[in-house]
Design a protein around this motif. Structure first.
Motif, PDB file in Angstrom:
ATOM      1  N   THR A  96       0.838  -1.194   0.000  1.00 58.13           N
ATOM      2  CA  THR A  96       0.000   0.000   0.000  1.00 58.13           C
ATOM      3  C   THR A  96       0.876   1.249   0.000  1.00 58.13           C
ATOM      4  N   GLN A  97       0.605   2.160  -0.931  1.00 56.92           N
ATOM      5  CA  GLN A  97       1.350   3.400  -1.032  1.00 56.92           C
ATOM      6  C   GLN A  97       0.670   4.486  -0.196  1.00 56.92           C
ATOM      7  N   LYS A  98       1.281   5.655  -0.123  1.00 57.51           N
ATOM      8  CA  LYS A  98       0.778   6.701   0.770  1.00 57.51           C
ATOM      9  C   LYS A  98      -0.569   7.248   0.327  1.00 57.51           C
ATOM     10  N   ASP A  99      -0.921   7.108  -0.977  1.00 58.62           N
ATOM     11  CA  ASP A  99      -2.222   7.575  -1.434  1.00 58.62           C
ATOM     12  C   ASP A  99      -3.297   6.500  -1.335  1.00 58.62           C
ATOM     13  N   GLY A 100      -2.958   5.357  -0.736  1.00 56.90           N
ATOM     14  CA  GLY A 100      -3.913   4.271  -0.588  1.00 56.90           C
ATOM     15  C   GLY A 100      -3.912   3.279  -1.721  1.00 56.90           C
ATOM     16  N   GLY A 101      -3.217   3.601  -2.839  1.00 63.11           N
ATOM     17  CA  GLY A 101      -3.154   2.690  -3.969  1.00 63.11           C
ATOM     18  C   GLY A 101      -2.096   1.624  -3.763  1.00 63.11           C
ATOM     19  N   ALA A 102      -2.040   0.691  -4.707  1.00 59.90           N
ATOM     20  CA  ALA A 102      -1.045  -0.380  -4.632  1.00 59.90           C
ATOM     21  C   ALA A 102      -0.779  -0.902  -6.032  1.00 59.90           C
ATOM     22  N   LEU A 103       0.427  -1.368  -6.230  1.00 59.68           N
ATOM     23  CA  LEU A 103       0.823  -1.981  -7.497  1.00 59.68           C
ATOM     24  C   LEU A 103       0.380  -3.436  -7.493  1.00 59.68           C
ATOM     25  N   THR A 104      -0.458  -3.793  -8.469  1.00 55.02           N
ATOM     26  CA  THR A 104      -0.993  -5.165  -8.500  1.00 55.02           C
ATOM     27  C   THR A 104      -0.584  -5.945  -9.729  1.00 55.02           C
ATOM     28  N   GLY A 105      -0.249  -5.282 -10.835  1.00 56.17           N
ATOM     29  CA  GLY A 105       0.095  -5.989 -12.061  1.00 56.17           C
ATOM     30  C   GLY A 105       1.030  -5.166 -12.920  1.00 56.17           C
ATOM     31  N   PRO A 106       1.622  -5.780 -13.962  1.00 60.26           N
ATOM     32  CA  PRO A 106       2.619  -5.074 -14.790  1.00 60.26           C
ATOM     33  C   PRO A 106       2.045  -3.920 -15.575  1.00 60.26           C
ATOM     34  N   GLY A 107       0.749  -3.904 -15.838  1.00 55.67           N
ATOM     35  CA  GLY A 107       0.165  -2.832 -16.626  1.00 55.67           C
ATOM     36  C   GLY A 107      -0.361  -1.675 -15.810  1.00 55.67           C
ATOM     37  N   ASP A 108      -0.227  -1.713 -14.456  1.00 62.75           N
ATOM     38  CA  ASP A 108      -0.759  -0.644 -13.613  1.00 62.75           C
ATOM     39  C   ASP A 108      -0.024   0.669 -13.861  1.00 62.75           C
ATOM     40  N   GLN A 109      -0.749   1.758 -13.826  1.00 68.55           N
ATOM     41  CA  GLN A 109      -0.126   3.073 -13.924  1.00 68.55           C
ATOM     42  C   GLN A 109       0.482   3.455 -12.580  1.00 68.55           C
ATOM     43  N   LEU A 110       1.709   3.967 -12.620  1.00 68.42           N
ATOM     44  CA  LEU A 110       2.388   4.402 -11.410  1.00 68.42           C
ATOM     45  C   LEU A 110       1.970   5.830 -11.085  1.00 68.42           C
ATOM     46  N   HIS A 111       1.721   6.086  -9.808  1.00 67.03           N
ATOM     47  CA  HIS A 111       1.257   7.400  -9.384  1.00 67.03           C
ATOM     48  C   HIS A 111       2.419   8.205  -8.810  1.00 67.03           C
ATOM     49  N   PRO A 112       2.451   9.520  -9.077  1.00 68.29           N
ATOM     50  CA  PRO A 112       3.508  10.365  -8.484  1.00 68.29           C
ATOM     51  C   PRO A 112       3.518  10.226  -6.966  1.00 68.29           C
ATOM     52  N   GLY A 113       4.692  10.125  -6.416  1.00 64.03           N
ATOM     53  CA  GLY A 113       4.864   9.972  -4.973  1.00 64.03           C
ATOM     54  C   GLY A 113       5.015   8.537  -4.516  1.00 64.03           C
ATOM     55  N   TRP A 114       4.697   7.557  -5.363  1.00 61.22           N
ATOM     56  CA  TRP A 114       4.890   6.152  -4.988  1.00 61.22           C
ATOM     57  C   TRP A 114       6.378   5.870  -4.785  1.00 61.22           C
ATOM     58  N   ILE A 115       6.666   5.077  -3.786  1.00 60.97           N
ATOM     59  CA  ILE A 115       8.042   4.686  -3.487  1.00 60.97           C
ATOM     60  C   ILE A 115       8.170   3.197  -3.790  1.00 60.97           C
ATOM     61  N   LEU A 116       8.976   2.885  -4.793  1.00 58.88           N
ATOM     62  CA  LEU A 116       9.119   1.501  -5.248  1.00 58.88           C
ATOM     63  C   LEU A 116      10.472   0.941  -4.818  1.00 58.88           C
ATOM     64  N   ARG A 117      10.450  -0.193  -4.181  1.00 59.26           N
ATOM     65  CA  ARG A 117      11.685  -0.847  -3.775  1.00 59.26           C
ATOM     66  C   ARG A 117      12.381  -1.437  -4.998  1.00 59.26           C
ATOM     67  N   LEU A 118      13.723  -1.374  -5.016  1.00 56.37           N
ATOM     68  CA  LEU A 118      14.522  -1.825  -6.153  1.00 56.37           C
ATOM     69  C   LEU A 118      15.433  -2.979  -5.750  1.00 56.37           C
ATOM     70  N   PRO A 119      15.855  -3.809  -6.709  1.00 54.29           N
ATOM     71  CA  PRO A 119      16.893  -4.813  -6.425  1.00 54.29           C
ATOM     72  C   PRO A 119      18.176  -4.139  -5.948  1.00 54.29           C
ATOM     73  N   GLN A 120      18.962  -4.865  -5.203  1.00 50.46           N
ATOM     74  CA  GLN A 120      20.148  -4.277  -4.580  1.00 50.46           C
ATOM     75  C   GLN A 120      21.225  -3.890  -5.583  1.00 50.46           C
ATOM     76  N   ASP A 121      21.183  -4.419  -6.824  1.00 49.27           N
ATOM     77  CA  ASP A 121      22.204  -4.037  -7.814  1.00 49.27           C
ATOM     78  C   ASP A 121      21.775  -2.824  -8.624  1.00 49.27           C
ATOM     79  N   ALA A 122      20.669  -2.143  -8.243  1.00 48.02           N
ATOM     80  CA  ALA A 122      20.233  -0.950  -8.956  1.00 48.02           C
ATOM     81  C   ALA A 122      21.234   0.182  -8.740  1.00 48.02           C
ATOM     82  N   SER A 123      21.393   1.012  -9.760  1.00 41.17           N
ATOM     83  CA  SER A 123      22.314   2.134  -9.663  1.00 41.17           C
ATOM     84  C   SER A 123      21.847   3.214 -10.629  1.00 41.17           C
ATOM     85  N   GLY A 124      22.360   4.435 -10.413  1.00 45.56           N
ATOM     86  CA  GLY A 124      22.008   5.538 -11.287  1.00 45.56           C
ATOM     87  C   GLY A 124      21.472   6.713 -10.496  1.00 45.56           C
TER      88      GLY A 124
END
Length: 481
Positions: free
Chosen positions: A99-127
């Motif tokens: 659950t994100q801060k706006d009450g939404g949640a990512l459920t599938g690959p086609g979901d639209q991402l909302h501004p302010g969502w915080i997505l966890r990344l794999p540990q080898d992410a960089s940039g």
């Protein structure tokens, strides 16, 4: 002479003074010393920073108003921070159902991402888009907002806890600044030139050591793109659907689309400078037009797939991916003869190899003949679903007509009847055969040359990083390997 008064000037004893430190070096020392004292004062008695064993890498979805109207998608995030858009499913698994801060949640690959969502990344992410945040999944759920993100902690972002501020331990700051000061003082005393030359040599040596690993990572990313293209039929269908919006109607003639780019959020087309598109298309620059993915034009067809296309229809192939990881299609039927790819030989061969693979997926059975050009050109492999012929025999070939101008201004559509592949720059005999098969007034075939061809209408340029510059589209893509 026994004294030094009569010696030549170059042999007179010189007074040795304290080493002079240039003004710029003194300025740098003063600045670093001030920063060191500020760090000591700011640290105060706070002591060491909290342990970082529960820090995770995250990506904060930005508002489109801050990113030029571009809203992030899982593939674009994976391409930016992992170097591989196909790894979007890893990000999905890490965040699915959170659950994100706006009450939404990512459920599938086609979901639209909302501004302010915080997505966890794999540990080898960089940039530059990667931030650190505290994992609070064991304290009420979620991940706390990273410092500087402007996002308060809330549902799904820390379970109501406050944002975590990361600090630098006082001992580490003192040691770092002290080491820098000592290094600068030593450099001023021992000799700036020798130290500078040593650092330059060390940097070059480290660069040489890291170059093979970097090239391997780059090659792995390009190979992953090739596997993605093999499995992705949806973007091909959507590209042909978008192309159908510019087909001839009872209201207007066909408008030439030279290239397309599609992703789950939007569609972009490259038109001739003199042509326009109707709403909901909006102009990006002189030749690029864009619309949201869910807003097709009033004359858009439904479900037009390449297999169902007429023999005279376009031949869309993915040339590679753009800087955002989106597939870019070009229309081979708009080549009007020959495509020449020069530059890095292996990458130029990869361009032609990828185009053959694209045609094999959408137009199996297309005849292909291969001409051997330069002896040092890497060989090309013809996919088994294409029909390789040992030698094409044009019937009643007319004399080549004069060139008619640039591709964007004057090239006409030529249905794909067959392919002539030239490995390297063609010699005189092969150039004549290429002109007879693919030139104006020829047999109507399409030429793909990874080498120089002065009669080509399209010229692409490959570099050693796997990127290809397409000047006629003002576009640079990364090609699969």
């Amino acid at each position: 002479m026994s004294n030094g008064a009569g010696r030549p000037p170059e042999h007179r004893p010189r007074t040795v003074s304290a080493p002079s430190i240039p003004r710029a070096l003194l300025h740098a020392l003063t600045t670093l010393l001030a920063a060191f004292l500020v760090a000591l004062a700011a640290a105060g008695p706070a002591g060491a920073a909290p342990p970082d064993d529960d820090l995770v890498k995250v990506f904060v979805v930005q508002d489109p108003a801050r990113t030029g109207g571009q809203l992030a998608t899982l593939p674009s995030i994976a391409a930016a921070v992992l170097g591989d858009p196909a790894r979007a499913d890893e990000i999905l698994r890490l965040n699915q159902g959170q659950t994100q801060k706006d009450g939404g949640a990512l459920t599938g690959p086609g979901d639209q991402l909302h501004p302010g969502w915080i997505l966890r990344l794999p540990q080898d992410a960089s940039g530059p888009g990667v931030q650190l945040a505290r994992d609070t999944s064991g304290q009420g759920g979620g991940t706390s907002a990273p410092p500087g993100s402007g996002q308060p902690a809330g549902p799904g972002t820390g379970g109501g806890q406050s944002s975590t501020v990361l600090t630098i331990p006082l001992a580490a700051a003192a040691a770092l600044l002290g080491a820098v000061l000592l290094a600068l003082v030593t450099a001023g005393i021992v000799g700036r030139r020798k130290v500078r030359a040593g650092w330059s040599a060390a940097g070059r040596a480290l660069g040489r050591l890291g170059e093979p690993a970097r090239r391997r990572r780059r090659l792995a990313q390009r190979q992953a793109t090739g596997r993605w293209f093999d499995a992705d039929a949806e973007s091909v269908r959507r590209a042909y659907d978008a192309l159908g919006e510019f087909a001839a109607t009872d209201r207007a003639p066909e408008r030439a689309v030279h290239a397309l780019s599609v992703d789950p959020r939007e569609v972009t087309v490259w038109l001739s400078p003199s042509e326009t598109a109707d709403a909901p298309w909006t102009n990006v620059d002189g030749t690029r037009w864009r619309r949201p993915a869910g807003a097709p034009g009033p004359y858009a067809p439904s479900g037009t797939a390449p297999a169902a296309a007429a023999p005279t229809a376009a031949c869309l192939v993915r040339a590679g991916t753009d800087a955002d990881g989106r597939p870019v299609f070009v229309d081979l039927s708009r080549l009007d003869g020959v495509l020449s790819v020069t530059g890095e030989k292996a990458v130029a061969r990869d361009v032609v190899q990828n185009l053959l693979a694209e045609i094999a997926r959408t137009r199996p059975g297309t005849p292909v003949t291969v001409l051997r050009g330069a002896a040092d050109a890497p060989p090309v492999l013809v996919p088994p679903s294409l029909r390789q012929v040992p030698q094409a025999g044009p019937q009643a070939v007319a004399a080549p007509a004069p060139a008619r101008g640039t591709v964007r201004a004057a090239a006409s559509r030529r249905p794909l009847q067959g392919l002539v592949v030239v490995a390297g720059t063609p010699d005189g005999r092969e150039a004549a055969e290429l002109a007879a098969l693919c030139g104006p007034g020829g047999a109507g075939w399409t030429g793909l040359v990874y080498g120089g061809s002065p009669d080509a209408h399209w010229h692409w340029y490959a570099d050693g990083e796997g990127r290809v510059d397409i000047p006629v589209l003002d576009l640079k893509v990364t090609v699969p390997a």
